[in-house]
Design an enzyme around this catalytic site. Structure first.
Site, PDB file in Angstrom:
ATOM      1  N   GLU A  30      31.741  -9.188 -20.374  1.00  0.00           N
ATOM      2  CA  GLU A  30      32.890  -8.555 -19.720  1.00  0.00           C
ATOM      3  C   GLU A  30      34.264  -9.115 -20.086  1.00  0.00           C
ATOM      4  OE1 GLU A  30      32.210  -8.264 -15.457  1.00  0.00           O
ATOM      5  OE2 GLU A  30      30.628  -6.786 -15.745  1.00  0.00           O
ATOM      6  N   GLU A  44      24.538  -4.213 -16.658  1.00  0.00           N
ATOM      7  CA  GLU A  44      24.751  -4.527 -15.244  1.00  0.00           C
ATOM      8  C   GLU A  44      24.974  -3.233 -14.472  1.00  0.00           C
ATOM      9  OE1 GLU A  44      27.631  -7.453 -14.201  1.00  0.00           O
ATOM     10  OE2 GLU A  44      27.109  -8.800 -15.857  1.00  0.00           O
TER      11      GLU A  44
END
Lengths: 388, 388
Positions: B167, B294
């Site tokens: 991320e 995720e």
């Protein structure tokens, strides 16, 4: 009444073999010596982290999903935080009641240790020592703990009952297990005062404990007493009208059956379960509701070698380094022994598996092949234990 | 290639909301400040106990029994123990490989943090700070970590792949999440150097990382890169012949969908999943294998109130004190959203649920109603998530 339960062993009462990291870097063999071997704040940090992580809300969800209805929670005599250097644990027990009540489970509070120990086992507070019953002030202390437990939790919806004292060792088990050799005392001077507990003492103590608990715990909740490893010795006990909802707890492990000569084969175990355990439970169930408060699937056959009554690397007895059984073989053994044992316990009033969880690493630490059978979570996930 | 996996979040990279006890008695909001707030040996004791207990062998058995085949393990940049005061964790990762290999699971190693942070999230190493990409020596450090990871684990049978960096925050997500407000920096001076990461930087960094990893990791193992929250931006990336088995990772949370205007109803979520997530993944799957690395079932509808994009009591936003949804209502919502999301991820190459486990106590701590949906263990046990 039937109970389907599991023990939350090693949560609030420690067992080194179930959780080696807690004892890392020390030579302590039990929870009594752990705080002597660590700086105070390290001891506190380890204990607090362990308690916060070993059992949490999600485990109550899992236990419910397993189809069980009750948990037996071993608690130490220092639960109320009045025995330094040990750290009390009412906060954890309070949380457990909230979780149990939220997810529809019941709790059996099991006083698992006594100061000076009632059995000398590693899980009895102090290895190789059995002096509690010889100290009247400590006997009174334990009665006080039981009364305070009843006072604090007696009215909780999630309370199933209170067990007076776990596994007091009478002479027979003391000799069979050869406690002083199996759990060597760190303090040999103290060990000289060892004395197995007599049935006479136990009877009197149990009656006093019943009265103290009933001061605060309503009659519909159970008072549980352990048989002192003499299941048949209680036929004339608590026959009086006043004793209500008293449950007899017997612990039956296949490793003990092996020590009594049970053949190490599926047929041998099943025969023993059906011909020894089951009739005894059936007979005693005429006197009390009978539960098997500790048992498990662990046995020497599935380990692939004779464990000499469940002795481990911690007793200086090497286990296997590598699996010798195929997964399918193990599954067949365990499934057969689960079925036979569950049937035996249901000849009485049910059971509590020992234990819900262990951190013992059978892959990265050597000698623990086969010990995963003590862990109900793994047994369920491996398909060894049937969904209840 | 299809992958069915789960993240071992909060094991080796900490998130306070998933594990409050670790941060107990401190005002640290993230793992960067935790060692500054505790005496050294207390910090060490907490971290070591947490790592030993949060994930153990038995969890690999459980994950296998869930029907999953892969775990994504977030690891910190200090895994090799060369960034004091942080404690390395190769020992834990080594054990994880042994467990995975024993029980037939694969591991995706996910470098989840970078010094100075790549996103400023609480889980990015240091809240409210995003300065890593501005420091060439730290960029090089991270490339070195990736190379060492490949060197140590590249040949392990249990390795599925290595994810370069979790991320990285580009300008769009930085603004959408309003990172500086959501995760206030403890050091405002440091925060002045914040700068979202550019796609240009990321592209160059990913190519370098690929080369460094491939020095030691065979071509059949996957190199995974995160989309920087810009899924469609990678069509012209790594088109050259030399790039083999490169996987594009996108993270899709319903709380983000809510921030983009998705209606908070089952129909609204399902429509968004089918009309936004699924076509985007299908489109990008023409360029790379695409995984949703995720995601979870968490959403405002099942919480019973608008969480404003998944803000919690830790962000100063109060959650509900009491359940307002019936268990059956919640189950219906979650089952529908599991089905729709799993279908979307399977339009690509599969998924990793976030996360396997959290210790967050929804019963004894206030404001966490509905947050149990982040915990795959609970989702499976509640029957919200289908057996795979």
């Amino acid at each position: 009444m039937k109970v389907k339960g599991v023990n939350l062993g090693n949560w609030l009462v420690l067992e080194k073999w179930m959780n080696p990291a807690l004892f890392d870097g020390t030579d302590a063999e039990d929870e009594y010596y752990l705080p002597q071997k660590l700086p105070g704040e390290v001891y506190e940090a380890r204990i607090k982290m362990h308690r916060a992580e070993f059992i949490s809300e999600r485990d109550f969800v899992t236990i419910k999903a397993m189809g069980l209805d009750t948990v037996r929670i071993p608690i130490p005599y220092f639960i109320f935080g009045d025995r330094e250097p040990f750290i009390g644990c009412t906060e954890e027990v309070d949380k457990a009641f909230s979780w149990a009540e939220k997810y529809g489970l019941q709790i059996l509070l099991d006083l698992h240790t006594a100061p000076g120990s009632q059995n000398g086992f590693d899980n009895g507070g102090i290895s190789g020592i059995c002096t509690w019953a010889e100290q009247p002030q400590e006997v009174e202390f334990v009665l006080g703990v039981l009364e305070r437990l009843a006072e604090r939790y007696g009215m909780r919806k999630g309370l199933w009952g209170i067990e007076i004292l776990n596994e007091p060792a009478t002479a027979e088990i003391w000799d069979t297990l050869r406690v002083p050799e199996r759990y060597p005392a760190a303090d040999q001077e103290l060990a000289k005062k060892n004395k197995p507990i007599t049935l006479e003492f136990l009877r009197e103590f149990y009656c006093k404990a019943y009265d103290r608990i009933r001061l605060h715990m309503p009659e519909e909740k159970y008072v549980v007493f352990h048989d002192g490893f003499q299941l048949m010795a209680w036929k004339d006990f608590m026959r009086e009208e006043k004793y209500k909802n008293v449950v007899l707890d017997t612990h039956q492990y296949l490793m003990m059956a092996e020590m009594h000569g049970c053949e190490q084969s599926v047929e041998g175990y099943v025969k023993y379960i059906k011909e020894v355990y089951e009739p005894a439970i059936r007979e005693m169930a005429e006197y009390f509701p009978v539960i098997c408060g500790e048992w498990c699937l662990f046995n020497s056959l599935a380990c692939g070698h004779d464990t000499k009554g469940g002795q481990s690397v911690l007793n200086g007895v090497d286990g296997l380094q590598e699996e010798v059984m195929l997964p399918e073989e193990k599954k067949e053994i365990y499934q057969a022994l689960a079925e036979a044992q569950l049937a035996a316990w249901n000849a009485g009033n049910g059971y509590f598996y020992w234990s819900y969880k262990l951190l013992t690493d059978t892959v990265n630490t050597s000698g623990w092949v086969g010990w995963d059978a003590w862990d109900l979570g793994r047994c369920v996930d491996f398909g060894w234990f049937p969904k209840q």
